[in-house]
Scaffold this active site. Structure first.
Site, PDB file in Angstrom:
ATOM      1  N   ASP A  41     -11.584  77.035 -17.883  1.00 47.87           N
ATOM      2  CA  ASP A  41     -10.700  77.961 -16.812  1.00 47.87           C
ATOM      3  C   ASP A  41     -11.327  78.086 -15.726  1.00 47.87           C
ATOM      4  OD1 ASP A  41      -9.609  80.132 -16.066  1.00 47.87           O
ATOM      5  OD2 ASP A  41      -9.848  81.637 -17.527  1.00 47.87           O
ATOM      6  N   ILE A  42     -10.947  77.824 -14.604  1.00 48.99           N
ATOM      7  CA  ILE A  42     -11.204  77.786 -13.468  1.00 48.99           C
ATOM      8  C   ILE A  42     -11.751  79.239 -12.906  1.00 48.99           C
ATOM      9  CG2 ILE A  42      -9.326  77.922 -11.879  1.00 48.99           C
ATOM     10  CD1 ILE A  42     -10.292  75.938 -10.005  1.00 48.99           C
ATOM     11  N   ALA A  65      -5.504  74.025  -7.951  1.00 51.26           N
ATOM     12  CA  ALA A  65      -5.214  74.980  -7.031  1.00 51.26           C
ATOM     13  C   ALA A  65      -3.897  75.825  -7.544  1.00 51.26           C
ATOM     14  CB  ALA A  65      -5.071  74.604  -5.678  1.00 51.26           C
ATOM     15  N   TYR A  66      -3.866  77.052  -7.361  1.00 48.57           N
ATOM     16  CA  TYR A  66      -2.468  77.595  -7.459  1.00 48.57           C
ATOM     17  C   TYR A  66      -1.798  77.360  -6.073  1.00 48.57           C
ATOM     18  CZ  TYR A  66       0.985  81.139  -8.672  1.00 48.57           C
ATOM     19  OH  TYR A  66       2.230  81.812  -9.111  1.00 48.57           O
ATOM     20  N   THR A  67      -0.646  76.520  -6.279  1.00 48.51           N
ATOM     21  CA  THR A  67       0.065  76.043  -5.197  1.00 48.51           C
ATOM     22  C   THR A  67       1.437  76.372  -4.895  1.00 48.51           C
ATOM     23  OG1 THR A  67       0.581  74.042  -6.451  1.00 48.51           O
ATOM     24  CG2 THR A  67      -1.474  73.912  -5.136  1.00 48.51           C
ATOM     25  N   TYR A 130      -0.906  81.955   0.073  1.00 48.53           N
ATOM     26  CA  TYR A 130      -1.474  80.698  -0.397  1.00 48.53           C
ATOM     27  C   TYR A 130      -2.378  80.239   0.724  1.00 48.53           C
ATOM     28  CZ  TYR A 130      -1.565  75.656  -0.980  1.00 48.53           C
ATOM     29  OH  TYR A 130      -2.153  74.339  -1.106  1.00 48.53           O
ATOM     30  N   LYS A 134      -6.458  79.554   0.650  1.00 48.37           N
ATOM     31  CA  LYS A 134      -6.935  78.181   0.642  1.00 48.37           C
ATOM     32  C   LYS A 134      -8.017  78.266   1.702  1.00 48.37           C
ATOM     33  CE  LYS A 134      -6.253  74.831  -1.397  1.00 48.37           C
ATOM     34  NZ  LYS A 134      -6.992  74.309  -2.418  1.00 48.37           N
ATOM     35  N   TRP A 155       2.521  68.165   2.507  1.00 52.84           N
ATOM     36  CA  TRP A 155       3.701  67.674   2.031  1.00 52.84           C
ATOM     37  C   TRP A 155       3.619  66.663   0.954  1.00 52.84           C
ATOM     38  CZ3 TRP A 155       8.085  67.154   6.527  1.00 52.84           C
ATOM     39  CH2 TRP A 155       7.977  68.443   7.145  1.00 52.84           C
TER      40      TRP A 155
END
Length: 286
Positions: A41-42, A65-67, A130, A134, A155
């Site tokens: 678990d990060i 990452a949560y993207t 987001y 980052k 992208w």
């Protein structure tokens, strides 16, 4: 670095970039250990740091990452936990075991104004949560480590998970025309190409911030048009303005990234996005 001395841990190993990177490392004969959320678990310091310590890597590539850009606006605490705290925990353990860190960042650290290409040193100013998380991750990496690579990408499309190419192909099955934003500009980037670059980068000591995307720029509408043209699909793309397609999160209009530093450091440019798209679609058919 001699590949015989390399042991690479990849977080987010089941994501678009992570899965392609693990495959590329295996092709290159470099020991690779992919970590997914099932392994650690990060957002749990003990969990992620213990998992990395056990694997004794010389390099950690932090792809996890949560993207989900729009969902991030509603899930700020979770996005911060994954993208900021998770990055801090990984940077800390990387420092502790004297490993190199490759941190995957994004074009969304920039405001996206104007039409100039953003250089690696240009001022950052994210326009959504987001992008902010980052950027906060970038700052943590820079504050804790000397031996780091920060790689901003944009992208992306790969074989695992969802992306714009797959979405367009899916929508075209049931529609004759699709409205697509035509005033956001960037570089579509194939994670297979990115993976080749990352493997070449991690072998060096050319530390710092890099922009890595496929060559060429386009709008999302032009990207969609090219997808249909290469796929021989007769679906009309209707160009619309960003303001006509409201989303929860603000999107930068200009994601042109200068890759001068990549070239100066002696790395090969990634292929043009149209060529890379052609390869990707061929692979998808298989």
């Amino acid at each position: 670095m001699d590949k015989s001395n390399m042991r690479v841990v990849v977080t987010g190993a089941n994501g678009q970039l992570g899965s392609d990177l693990c495959s590329e490392l295996e092709r290159a004969g470099i020991p690779c250990f992919g970590l997914t959320s099932d392994d650690a678990d990060i957002t749990d310091k003990v969990s992620i740091q213990t998992a990395i310590r056990k694997l004794e890597p010389t390099i950690v590539v932090h792809c996890a990452a949560y993207t989900q850009v729009d969902a991030a606006e509603d899930n700020r605490q979770l996005t911060h936990a994954v993208n900021v705290l998770g990055t801090q925990y990984i940077a800390e353990v990387t420092q502790e075991i004297s490993a190199k860190l490759v941190y995957i960042s994004t074009d969304y650290v920039f405001a996206g104004t104007g039409t100039d290409y953003y250089s690696e040193n240009d001022p950052t100013s994210p326009v959504n949560w987001y992008g902010q998380t980052k950027l906060d991750g970038e700052k943590i990496v820079q504050s804790l480590l000397d031996e780091y690579f920060i790689v901003r990408i944009s992208w992306v499309f790969g074989h695992n998970g969802n992306n714009f190419v797959k979405t367009m192909l899916r929508l075209a099955q049931t529609r004759d025309e699709i409205s697509v934003v035509s005033d956001q500009v960037g570089s579509p980037t194939n994670t297979a190409d990115l993976s080749i670059f990352l493997v070449s980068l991690m072998k060096t000591n050319e530390y710092g911030i890099y922009h890595a995307t496929n060559e060429g720029v386009c709008t999302w509408a032009e990207f969609a048009t090219e997808i249909f043209a290469q796929s021989n699909i007769s679906c009309r793309v209707v160009p619309i303005k960003t303001e006509d397609y409201p989303t929860k999160a603000v999107r930068p209009l200009n994601s042109r990234l200068s890759k001068d530093k990549l070239r100066v450091a002696g790395f090969d440019a990634l292929p043009h996005w149209k060529d890379s798209l052609r390869n990707y679609l061929t692979q998808l058919e298989k």
